[in-house]
Design a protein around this motif. Sequence first.
Motif, mmCIF file in Angstrom:
data_model
loop_
_atom_site.group_PDB
_atom_site.id
_atom_site.type_symbol
_atom_site.label_atom_id
_atom_site.label_comp_id
_atom_site.label_asym_id
_atom_site.label_seq_id
_atom_site.Cartn_x
_atom_site.Cartn_y
_atom_site.Cartn_z
ATOM 1 N N ASP A 30 43.140 69.110 78.588
ATOM 2 C CA ASP A 30 41.860 69.112 77.885
ATOM 3 C C ASP A 30 41.980 69.961 76.632
ATOM 4 O O ASP A 30 42.804 70.886 76.559
ATOM 5 N N THR A 31 41.130 69.666 75.668
ATOM 6 C CA THR A 31 41.134 70.422 74.421
ATOM 7 C C THR A 31 39.701 70.653 73.969
ATOM 8 O O THR A 31 38.801 69.857 74.274
ATOM 9 N N PHE A 32 39.494 71.743 73.256
ATOM 10 C CA PHE A 32 38.173 72.056 72.704
ATOM 11 C C PHE A 32 38.118 71.819 71.204
ATOM 12 O O PHE A 32 37.092 72.038 70.580
ATOM 13 N N ARG A 33 39.233 71.369 70.652
ATOM 14 C CA ARG A 33 39.290 71.142 69.214
ATOM 15 C C ARG A 33 38.358 69.998 68.807
ATOM 16 O O ARG A 33 38.331 68.936 69.422
ATOM 17 N N GLY A 34 37.577 70.224 67.755
ATOM 18 C CA GLY A 34 36.777 69.157 67.173
ATOM 19 C C GLY A 34 35.539 68.763 67.945
ATOM 20 O O GLY A 34 34.900 67.752 67.615
ATOM 21 N N LEU A 35 35.145 69.528 68.959
ATOM 22 C CA LEU A 35 33.926 69.191 69.694
ATOM 23 C C LEU A 35 32.695 69.485 68.842
ATOM 24 O O LEU A 35 32.678 70.443 68.068
ATOM 25 N N PRO A 36 31.636 68.676 68.997
ATOM 26 C CA PRO A 36 30.381 69.038 68.332
ATOM 27 C C PRO A 36 29.855 70.346 68.908
ATOM 28 O O PRO A 36 30.144 70.700 70.050
ATOM 29 N N ARG A 37 29.074 71.077 68.124
ATOM 30 C CA ARG A 37 28.563 72.365 68.582
ATOM 31 C C ARG A 37 27.221 72.237 69.286
ATOM 32 O O ARG A 37 26.853 73.093 70.084
ATOM 33 N N THR A 38 26.470 71.178 69.020
ATOM 34 C CA THR A 38 25.093 71.089 69.497
ATOM 35 C C THR A 38 25.024 70.539 70.917
ATOM 36 O O THR A 38 25.603 69.496 71.209
ATOM 37 N N PRO A 39 24.303 71.237 71.822
ATOM 38 C CA PRO A 39 24.082 70.709 73.168
ATOM 39 C C PRO A 39 23.118 69.524 73.108
ATOM 40 O O PRO A 39 22.245 69.480 72.224
ATOM 41 N N PRO A 40 23.203 68.549 74.027
ATOM 42 C CA PRO A 40 24.210 68.435 75.087
ATOM 43 C C PRO A 40 25.456 67.684 74.652
ATOM 44 O O PRO A 40 26.313 67.393 75.463
ATOM 45 N N TRP A 41 25.526 67.364 73.349
ATOM 46 C CA TRP A 41 26.630 66.521 72.882
ATOM 47 C C TRP A 41 27.969 67.226 73.021
ATOM 48 O O TRP A 41 29.000 66.557 73.201
ATOM 49 N N ASN A 42 27.981 68.548 72.953
ATOM 50 C CA ASN A 42 29.247 69.266 73.128
ATOM 51 C C ASN A 42 29.819 69.046 74.524
ATOM 52 O O ASN A 42 30.988 68.704 74.695
ATOM 53 N N ALA A 43 28.971 69.226 75.561
ATOM 54 C CA ALA A 43 29.431 69.047 76.938
ATOM 55 C C ALA A 43 29.755 67.589 77.226
ATOM 56 O O ALA A 43 30.736 67.276 77.910
ATOM 57 N N LEU A 44 28.925 66.668 76.691
ATOM 58 C CA LEU A 44 29.160 65.251 76.941
ATOM 59 C C LEU A 44 30.464 64.793 76.297
ATOM 60 O O LEU A 44 31.272 64.083 76.920
ATOM 61 N N ALA A 45 30.711 65.232 75.062
ATOM 62 C CA ALA A 45 31.954 64.853 74.381
ATOM 63 C C ALA A 45 33.163 65.432 75.102
ATOM 64 O O ALA A 45 34.194 64.760 75.257
ATOM 65 N N PHE A 46 33.048 66.671 75.563
ATOM 66 C CA PHE A 46 34.155 67.284 76.291
ATOM 67 C C PHE A 46 34.459 66.503 77.562
ATOM 68 O O PHE A 46 35.625 66.231 77.883
ATOM 69 N N ALA A 47 33.393 66.128 78.293
ATOM 70 C CA ALA A 47 33.592 65.416 79.553
ATOM 71 C C ALA A 47 34.194 64.033 79.333
ATOM 72 O O ALA A 47 35.149 63.644 80.010
ATOM 73 N N LEU A 48 33.664 63.289 78.372
ATOM 74 C CA LEU A 48 34.074 61.896 78.218
ATOM 75 C C LEU A 48 35.455 61.738 77.591
ATOM 76 O O LEU A 48 36.100 60.697 77.768
ATOM 77 N N ARG A 49 35.932 62.730 76.880
ATOM 78 C CA ARG A 49 37.290 62.612 76.348
ATOM 79 C C ARG A 49 38.323 63.299 77.243
ATOM 80 O O ARG A 49 39.502 63.284 76.964
ATOM 81 N N SER A 50 37.855 63.897 78.340
ATOM 82 C CA SER A 50 38.772 64.549 79.267
ATOM 83 C C SER A 50 39.503 63.503 80.094
ATOM 84 O O SER A 50 38.897 62.519 80.551
ATOM 85 N N PRO A 51 40.789 63.689 80.357
ATOM 86 C CA PRO A 51 41.519 62.747 81.212
ATOM 87 C C PRO A 51 41.107 62.822 82.673
ATOM 88 O O PRO A 51 41.482 61.965 83.465
ATOM 89 N N THR A 52 40.358 63.847 83.047
ATOM 90 C CA THR A 52 39.957 64.010 84.445
ATOM 91 C C THR A 52 38.511 63.597 84.687
ATOM 92 O O THR A 52 38.002 63.752 85.796
ATOM 93 N N PHE A 53 37.845 63.077 83.669
ATOM 94 C CA PHE A 53 36.418 62.756 83.803
ATOM 95 C C PHE A 53 36.163 61.431 83.090
ATOM 96 O O PHE A 53 36.434 61.299 81.901
ATOM 97 N N ARG A 54 35.648 60.470 83.824
ATOM 98 C CA ARG A 54 35.395 59.151 83.266
ATOM 99 C C ARG A 54 33.909 58.815 83.365
ATOM 100 O O ARG A 54 33.148 59.491 84.056
ATOM 101 N N LEU A 55 33.528 57.746 82.668
ATOM 102 C CA LEU A 55 32.114 57.360 82.656
ATOM 103 C C LEU A 55 31.607 57.125 84.076
ATOM 104 O O LEU A 55 30.477 57.477 84.411
ATOM 105 N N GLY A 56 32.446 56.531 84.922
ATOM 106 C CA GLY A 56 32.033 56.305 86.306
ATOM 107 C C GLY A 56 31.742 57.604 87.033
ATOM 108 O O GLY A 56 30.832 57.666 87.874
#
Length: 529
Positions: A130-156
Amino acid sequence: MNQDGSRLGRDPRRAQYPAAPGRLDVGDTGRQPRAIVVGAGIAGLAAATGLAERGFQVEVIERERYLGGRVGGWTEQWADGTRVGMNRGFHAFFAQYYNLRKLLTRGDPELRGLRRMDDYPLIDAQGHRDTFRGLPRTPPWNALAFALRSPTFRLGDLLRINARAAAPLAAVSVPQIYHWLDDMDAHTFLRDINFPDAARHLAFEVFSRSFFAEPEHTSAAELATMFHIYFLGSSEGLIFDVARENFDVGLWQPLAEYLTAAHVPGRPGTVRFHTGVTVDRVEPTAAGFAVVDDTGASLPADAVVLAADVAGLRRIVAASPALGDDAWRIQVAELGTAPAFAVYRLWLDRPVGADRPGFLGTGRLDPLDNISVLDRYERQATAWARENNGSVVELHAYAVAERTPPAATRQNLRDRLLARLHDLYPETSGARVLGETVLWRQDCPRFAPGDFARRPGVTTPHPRLVLAGDGIRVDLPVALMERAATTGWIAANTLLRQWGGAGHTLQTVPGHGRSAMLRTLATRDRQLR
């Protein structure tokens, strides 16, 4: 940045706690009140600063021979005479640490001693990254972007989350979250909301272990509060700063020079430091207090701030039978410490790969929790690495044992940490270790389920005796170093009110989640239970 810290931080929604009005110099009538601060960690330094800036004469007594407590630094000398810097371990200075940064500006007004990291990747035993580079700063988009681009977390996985059970995570309200979740451990909470195992190990477990404990022994309320501070409650971003210098040189020497300098505008009081001195007990007197050290010497004080670590606070109170009432003394006695941890710093005869990050967090790579390549950002380490064509690497192992283990076990851990380094950074496997230091410590506060309600706060049964530290209860959304700084400033403000002194303005991330809908859902669900 101006000295009151009002320009620290970019989040327009951060909470402001205005300073109480009063005198800027409580000694302007001719007599300076005298305060003794026990402990020169972040909490003690914040308290000393807050009091001195309003006219107190402050004596700071510190057991170690360096300032900074668990963010302390010092110089070590090898057998060949080489002098190298050493710290208590890696620390991340997040933009959300408003009150800590306010303290640091006293010695470094522009915070030039800190530098922003580009990223801090996380990796697990399966190679997920996982990486924190380039994430948006504004909630909840920061957490959502982190989750959806993580290899361990999928839309399902997102669709399978138990939204009702997870509502408190997104609707944190401090201190209400502790009434909701402090009786549950973080592992159980994440399991109940159907958070995927792989993502839990790679993301949440890293946060949990920053409390130096396993998720099974960490309060779910503390985990939710941290998620609020760094993700859903703040738009400061997830990338943190690090110190450009060894902590003693970069952080505490400038602050000590500010506090001990004569005739500093806006700081009418004085500060004296006594290092290498252990306080034995505190005795109430008709005029205030007598603070007695382990040599039997006694210092009089009008007010006292106990900013020692948990073990030190328990010991001092146990040796001071006239302090407090039974209920308060029980609270102090029941404060717990987290398991022992180790810091292993190596000076290697060759550089690590140029693509290695300055900091790497790990999940399920027992016993390793993170790797720091100090010559990427710390001046003393950079100079040594350049001169020796080498590198300076630090390995952390958190929650290793309930107690500091015997020598044979410590050596085994050192060997296992080194093996992990070789696995993750193969170019180090052939490197010669030119120098090494292994620190074992067990002095971090425990944040287990149920601890919050029993934790003593800043005030005590004695109006002019206060507590400060990251193990002290404060009903604000703060954690770790920021909790230490915040309680230190609050301790100073508490004493200043009694002398009619003006307080110090504080800031935190918002005290509750940003979504009114989620807050309503979480509150209603708890009321129905």
